[in-house]
Write an enzyme that holds these catalytic residues in place. Structure first.
Site, short mmCIF file in Angstrom:
data_model
loop_
_atom_site.label_atom_id
_atom_site.label_comp_id
_atom_site.label_asym_id
_atom_site.label_seq_id
_atom_site.Cartn_x
_atom_site.Cartn_y
_atom_site.Cartn_z
N GLN A 34 0.84 -1.20 0.00
CA GLN A 34 0.00 0.00 0.00
C GLN A 34 0.88 1.25 0.00
OE1 GLN A 34 -2.18 -0.78 3.67
NE2 GLN A 34 -0.23 -1.50 4.55
N TYR A 64 -9.92 4.71 19.57
CA TYR A 64 -9.92 3.42 18.87
C TYR A 64 -9.02 2.41 19.57
CZ TYR A 64 -9.09 0.07 15.11
OH TYR A 64 -8.98 -1.08 14.36
N GLN A 65 -7.74 2.81 19.87
CA GLN A 65 -6.78 1.83 20.42
C GLN A 65 -7.22 1.35 21.81
OE1 GLN A 65 -4.51 1.32 18.14
NE2 GLN A 65 -3.95 3.26 17.17
N ASP A 89 1.00 -0.13 13.89
CA ASP A 89 1.43 1.16 14.44
C ASP A 89 1.84 1.01 15.91
OD1 ASP A 89 -1.88 1.31 14.02
OD2 ASP A 89 -1.16 1.55 16.06
N GLU A 109 1.69 -8.53 11.65
CA GLU A 109 1.43 -7.36 10.78
C GLU A 109 2.07 -7.66 9.42
OE1 GLU A 109 0.04 -4.05 10.66
OE2 GLU A 109 0.85 -4.32 8.64
N ASP A 140 1.51 -12.55 6.62
CA ASP A 140 0.08 -12.61 6.39
C ASP A 140 -0.59 -13.39 7.53
OD1 ASP A 140 -1.96 -13.60 3.51
OD2 ASP A 140 -2.48 -13.16 5.59
N ALA A 141 -1.52 -12.73 8.20
CA ALA A 141 -2.17 -13.34 9.37
C ALA A 141 -2.98 -14.58 8.99
CB ALA A 141 -3.08 -12.32 10.04
N ASP A 159 -6.99 -5.64 14.46
CA ASP A 159 -6.89 -4.19 14.28
C ASP A 159 -6.51 -3.95 12.82
OD1 ASP A 159 -4.38 -1.75 15.30
OD2 ASP A 159 -6.29 -1.54 14.25
N TYR A 228 -12.52 9.17 11.50
CA TYR A 228 -12.94 8.02 10.69
C TYR A 228 -14.22 8.41 9.96
CZ TYR A 228 -9.56 4.87 12.86
OH TYR A 228 -8.40 4.26 13.28
#
Ligand SMILES: NCCCN[C@H]1CC[C@H](N)CC1
Length: 292
Positions: A34, A64-65, A89, A109, A140-141, A159, A228
């Site tokens: 990305q 959010y976190q 992050d 991540e 890749d999860a 997340d 958001y």
């Protein structure tokens, strides 16, 4: 130059756009997955943008976190092993670290650039990576979860970014099945779940998948995040078959955690009242997603 504006419009929220005033651009890059942008805004601090979508700002990331981490972790007695999917992050790691019962935090991540950029520009979030309990997996999860032993985790927190691009697979049934398998009986999942104003069809789909996959309870909670789309974000929170979990009344209230873990930074958004309030839903949503 000061005064310039950036506009965030996207097919995920047709017909509307959010904009922020830019003081200066701090970083632009393109990873294998990305485009990554960091800029200093006039009123929300530094901002992290992935593929043209705001991921977090220094001013409102706390909402959010803190919610995505404490809604699940304060719902079970003594969380020990936690997995974070995404979260590069580091903000969610910072929040999980407040729980002294936690012994191990795995994080998977996919994009290393997000981690490196966060460490450089968002030290208040990347501090999460410094906790000795954190074990980082870059990859890749979907693949990662295939190799996780059955029943390994007390809690899994997804997340993710929006399900367009690298996070596409994270809203599909096979992924939720690997999560249910990786959780212990009575284990909990908390998943980012978009906006009640914009994405009720996606929320409906995710809820019906979770009802089939998680034999415990399935709830939807939400919080205000001004940067958001539509200014709110939802959380899908589920438990696997086993000891029932009361998500609405935290049995492990954050106020009881020993202060030692709070010394780095006080909570800015989450508390036990906000926890309970987060599960109160507007009438249109209860009708549209037939939640309990
Ligand atoms: N870890 C930062 C937050 C990532 N989740 C966000 C959810 C809402 C999306 N529109 C943008 C990413």
């Amino acid at each position: 130059k000061a005064g310039k504006r950036v506009f965030f419009n996207n097919p995920m929220w047709p017909g509307e756009a959010h904009s922020l005033k830019v003081e200066n651009i701090l970083y632009r890059g393109k990873s294998d997955y990305q485009e990554v942008l960091v800029f200093e805004s006039s009123t929300y601090g530094k901002v992290l943008v992935l593929d043209g979508i705001v991921q977090l700002t220094e001013k409102d990331e706390c909402a959010y976190q803190e919610m995505i981490a404490h809604l699940p972790l304060c719902s079970i007695r003594s969380p020990k092993t936690v997995l974070v999917v995404g979260g590069g992050d580091g903000g969610v790691l910072r929040e999980i670290a407040r729980h002294s019962s936690v012994e191990r935090i795995d994080i998977c991540e996919i994009d290393k650039m997000v981690i490196d950029v966060s460490k450089k520009f968002f030290p208040e979030l990347a501090v999460g990576f410094e906790d000795p309990r954190v074990c980082l997996h870059v990859g890749d999860a979907v693949e990662f979860l295939r190799h996780v032993p059955k029943g390994k985790y007390d809690a899994i927190i997804v997340d993710s970014s929006d399900p367009v691009g690298p996070a596409q697979e994270l809203v599909e049934k096979p992924f939720f099945e690997t999560i249910a398998r990786a959780l212990r009986p009575g284990g909990v999942l908390c998943n980012m779940a978009e906006s009640m104003w914009l994405h009720t069809h996606l929320i409906e789909d995710m809820i019906s998948i979770c009802r089939e996959t998680f034999k415990g309870s399935v709830h939807y909670a939400w919080a205000s995040v001004p940067t958001y789309p539509s200014g709110v974000i939802g959380f899908l929170i589920c438990s696997t078959e086993g000891p029932p979990v009361d998500f609405v009344n935290p049995i492990n209230p954050i106020e009881k955690l020993d202060g030692a873990y709070h010394h780095k930074r006080e909570l800015r958004f989450y508390n036990s009242e906000m926890h309970r309030a987060a599960f109160a839903l507007p009438s249109f949503l209860k009708r549209e997603v037939r939640l309990l």
